[in-house]
Design a protein around this motif. Structure first.
Motif, short mmCIF file in Angstrom:
data_model
loop_
_atom_site.label_atom_id
_atom_site.label_comp_id
_atom_site.label_asym_id
_atom_site.label_seq_id
_atom_site.Cartn_x
_atom_site.Cartn_y
_atom_site.Cartn_z
N ASP A 123 14.91 -18.81 37.46
CA ASP A 123 15.12 -20.26 37.47
C ASP A 123 13.87 -21.00 37.92
O ASP A 123 13.51 -22.03 37.35
N GLU A 124 13.18 -20.47 38.92
CA GLU A 124 11.95 -21.10 39.39
C GLU A 124 10.85 -21.02 38.33
O GLU A 124 10.10 -21.99 38.12
N HIS A 146 16.98 -25.06 31.79
CA HIS A 146 15.75 -25.79 32.08
C HIS A 146 15.04 -26.30 30.83
O HIS A 146 13.91 -26.80 30.91
N VAL A 205 8.87 -24.38 35.57
CA VAL A 205 7.44 -24.72 35.70
C VAL A 205 6.97 -25.52 34.48
O VAL A 205 7.10 -25.07 33.33
N ALA A 242 13.56 -14.42 40.03
CA ALA A 242 12.96 -15.75 40.20
C ALA A 242 13.00 -16.55 38.90
O ALA A 242 12.25 -17.52 38.76
N SER A 264 6.50 -14.69 39.08
CA SER A 264 6.89 -15.73 40.04
C SER A 264 6.54 -17.10 39.51
O SER A 264 5.75 -17.23 38.56
N ALA A 265 7.09 -18.11 40.15
CA ALA A 265 6.76 -19.49 39.76
C ALA A 265 5.29 -19.77 39.99
O ALA A 265 4.66 -20.49 39.21
N GLU A 266 4.71 -19.22 41.05
CA GLU A 266 3.28 -19.44 41.32
C GLU A 266 2.42 -18.85 40.21
O GLU A 266 1.44 -19.46 39.76
#
Length: 249
Positions: free
Chosen positions: A156-157, A202, A161, A154, A95-97
């Motif tokens: 793209d997220e 990105h 980062v 996820a 995940s991005a997190e």
């Protein structure tokens, strides 16, 4: 030019995995033209002392070395970077997190990497704090390994980062996670394509392991630029097989 700069330029980089916890293996591979080595502490029996010795051997050979940590955790990241590794390959970033946490634990700053001036990375107290922090920021490579369906969903997220220098496709784990029988399963291929496309969107370099070296040109055309191919184990097996074939011919 640093490995971080070469990654950002999308230079074609070829490295290999080191599976044997021996500084002699790293010393020998340091004599080659490989762009980097990856110590596989996730799937091979590297303890802290073995990582330390192998990183020391790589640095003595002026060879960039990244460590694939056993898990996405601050203590593993801290140890590898304090030993003087060029960077980190963190497994199972989903995940991005988790990507933000990886970037945070790999760099100095509030809530980030703990500081010790006594480490090899800091020159065993011979480098001023400001100089070491600057050198670390300029040099440290942070690579997020993408190998789960959740990560593909996820992507793209994750790719957006800040502080993540590259995405690395774990195609074998992705194959297993999808319940596929082959790394060429359409779901797996679509996942790899999605990572490459997100990297291009990105501005995030993409790397991967490939079982077939002949596939490098195709994935390079899709935007991948870092290829960790084979390992010290595969070199031994291939060399022994070639020796037998030629000796019996």
């Amino acid at each position: 030019m640093t490995l971080k700069q070469r990654l950002a330029k999308r230079d074609r980089l070829i490295g290999t995995f080191v599976k044997t916890p021996s500084p002699i293996i790293v010393e020998v591979l340091g004599l080659t033209g490989l762009d980097c080595l990856c110590i596989d502490a996730e799937h091979a029996p590297f303890d802290r002392l073995a990582i330390d010795a192998c990183v020391a051997a790589a640095r003595a050979a002026d060879k960039d070395v990244v460590v694939r940590t056993p898990a996405l955790s601050p203590e593993h990241v801290l140890n590898a970077l304090d030993c003087g590794a060029t960077g980190i390959v963190a497994p199972h970033v989903r995940s991005a997190e988790e990507a933000r946490e990886l970037a945070r634990m790999s760099h100095y700053g509030a809530g980030g990497r703990g500081y010790a001036g006594s480490s090899r990375a800091a020159g065993y107290t011979t480098r001023p704090m400001a100089a070491h922090r600057q050198a670390s920021a300029e040099r440290t490579v942070v690579i997020a390994q993408i190998e789960d369906p959740e990560a593909i969903d996820a992507i793209d997220e994750i790719a957006a980062v800040d502080g993540i220098d590259a995405l690395f496709v774990g195609r074998v784990d992705l194959t297993v996670a999808y319940g596929a029988e082959s790394q060429d399963d359409p779901r797996v291929l679509a996942g790899v394509e999605a990572v490459c496309a997100a990297g291009l969107r990105h501005g995030r370099p993409v790397g991967m392991f490939l079982a077939r070296i002949e596939d490098v040109p195709y994935w390079a055309s899709r935007g991948a630029s870092l290829f960790l191919l084979g390992s010290d184990h595969s070199f031994l097996l291939a060399g022994a097989a070639d020796l037998l074939d030629r000796g019996r011919a």
